[in-house]
Design a protein around this motif. Sequence first.
Motif, PDB file in Angstrom:
ATOM      1  N   ALA A   1       0.830  -1.203   0.000  1.00 27.18           N
ATOM      2  CA  ALA A   1       0.000   0.000   0.000  1.00 27.18           C
ATOM      3  C   ALA A   1       0.872   1.265   0.000  1.00 27.18           C
ATOM      4  O   ALA A   1       0.591   2.220  -0.732  1.00 27.18           O
ATOM      5  N   GLU A   2       1.932   1.256   0.827  1.00 21.35           N
ATOM      6  CA  GLU A   2       2.845   2.404   0.863  1.00 21.35           C
ATOM      7  C   GLU A   2       3.520   2.606  -0.496  1.00 21.35           C
ATOM      8  O   GLU A   2       3.654   3.735  -0.975  1.00 21.35           O
ATOM      9  N   LEU A   3       3.950   1.511  -1.090  1.00 23.92           N
ATOM     10  CA  LEU A   3       4.629   1.577  -2.377  1.00 23.92           C
ATOM     11  C   LEU A   3       3.679   2.125  -3.450  1.00 23.92           C
ATOM     12  O   LEU A   3       4.055   2.990  -4.240  1.00 23.92           O
ATOM     13  N   ILE A   4       2.450   1.654  -3.442  1.00 25.90           N
ATOM     14  CA  ILE A   4       1.454   2.139  -4.403  1.00 25.90           C
ATOM     15  C   ILE A   4       1.204   3.629  -4.193  1.00 25.90           C
ATOM     16  O   ILE A   4       1.113   4.397  -5.153  1.00 25.90           O
ATOM     17  N   ASP A   5       1.128   4.048  -2.930  1.00 26.05           N
ATOM     18  CA  ASP A   5       0.952   5.474  -2.642  1.00 26.05           C
ATOM     19  C   ASP A   5       2.127   6.293  -3.168  1.00 26.05           C
ATOM     20  O   ASP A   5       1.951   7.389  -3.708  1.00 26.05           O
ATOM     21  N   MET A   6       3.346   5.758  -3.017  1.00 25.64           N
ATOM     22  CA  MET A   6       4.539   6.452  -3.518  1.00 25.64           C
ATOM     23  C   MET A   6       4.483   6.587  -5.039  1.00 25.64           C
ATOM     24  O   MET A   6       4.824   7.632  -5.589  1.00 25.64           O
ATOM     25  N   ILE A   7       4.043   5.525  -5.700  1.00 25.20           N
ATOM     26  CA  ILE A   7       3.949   5.548  -7.163  1.00 25.20           C
ATOM     27  C   ILE A   7       2.894   6.558  -7.603  1.00 25.20           C
ATOM     28  O   ILE A   7       3.121   7.351  -8.518  1.00 25.20           O
ATOM     29  N   LYS A   8       1.749   6.560  -6.927  1.00 26.18           N
ATOM     30  CA  LYS A   8       0.698   7.522  -7.260  1.00 26.18           C
ATOM     31  C   LYS A   8       1.186   8.949  -7.036  1.00 26.18           C
ATOM     32  O   LYS A   8       0.940   9.838  -7.859  1.00 26.18           O
ATOM     33  N   ALA A   9       1.884   9.177  -5.941  1.00 28.85           N
ATOM     34  CA  ALA A   9       2.400  10.514  -5.645  1.00 28.85           C
ATOM     35  C   ALA A   9       3.447  10.930  -6.675  1.00 28.85           C
ATOM     36  O   ALA A   9       3.474  12.090  -7.105  1.00 28.85           O
ATOM     37  N   ALA A  10       4.303  10.001  -7.082  1.00 28.28           N
ATOM     38  CA  ALA A  10       5.327  10.314  -8.086  1.00 28.28           C
ATOM     39  C   ALA A  10       4.675  10.660  -9.417  1.00 28.28           C
ATOM     40  O   ALA A  10       5.167  11.527 -10.145  1.00 28.28           O
ATOM     41  N   ASN A  11       3.573  10.003  -9.706  1.00 26.22           N
ATOM     42  CA  ASN A  11       2.862  10.244 -10.955  1.00 26.22           C
ATOM     43  C   ASN A  11       2.316  11.652 -11.049  1.00 26.22           C
ATOM     44  O   ASN A  11       2.206  12.209 -12.116  1.00 26.22           O
ATOM     45  N   ILE A  12       1.986  12.246  -9.908  1.00 23.52           N
ATOM     46  CA  ILE A  12       1.448  13.601  -9.920  1.00 23.52           C
ATOM     47  C   ILE A  12       2.425  14.617  -9.324  1.00 23.52           C
ATOM     48  O   ILE A  12       2.072  15.720  -9.016  1.00 23.52           O
TER      49      ILE A  12
END
Length: 126
Positions: free
Chosen positions: A110-121
């Motif tokens: 979940a943390e990793l997915i959040d990091m990826i989503k944040a990096a995307n924006i």
Amino acid sequence: MNLNLDGTKPIYLQISEWLEREILNGNFGSDQKIHSQYQLAEIFNINPATAAKGLNILADENILYKKRGLGMFVASTAKNMILNKRKNETLKRLVQEIVLEAERLNVSKAELIDMIKAANIGEVEE
């Protein structure tokens, strides 16, 4: 572009990757003639046989095609082939490395997915 002549990646692979980038950037279009092995050798100050090896990699992958007596040309499907290759090889490898590093650092999925989503924006926190 400069080649990393002292690096660990073979020069012929650097040549093929450079040509792929040129195709992706639109500097070589579909069915357009590309530099010959001798032109590449002159541009990068390398052996023509090394340049030919880089060209032949792309010809073997059907990204380039040969016209006898005329040289090599960009295949009509080259851009899509390069995009698919990079997605299926490069991006997949990078994702696997990230997942392994996250596991080593006890980062949850979940943390990793959040990091990826944040990096995307563009909201990655340092």
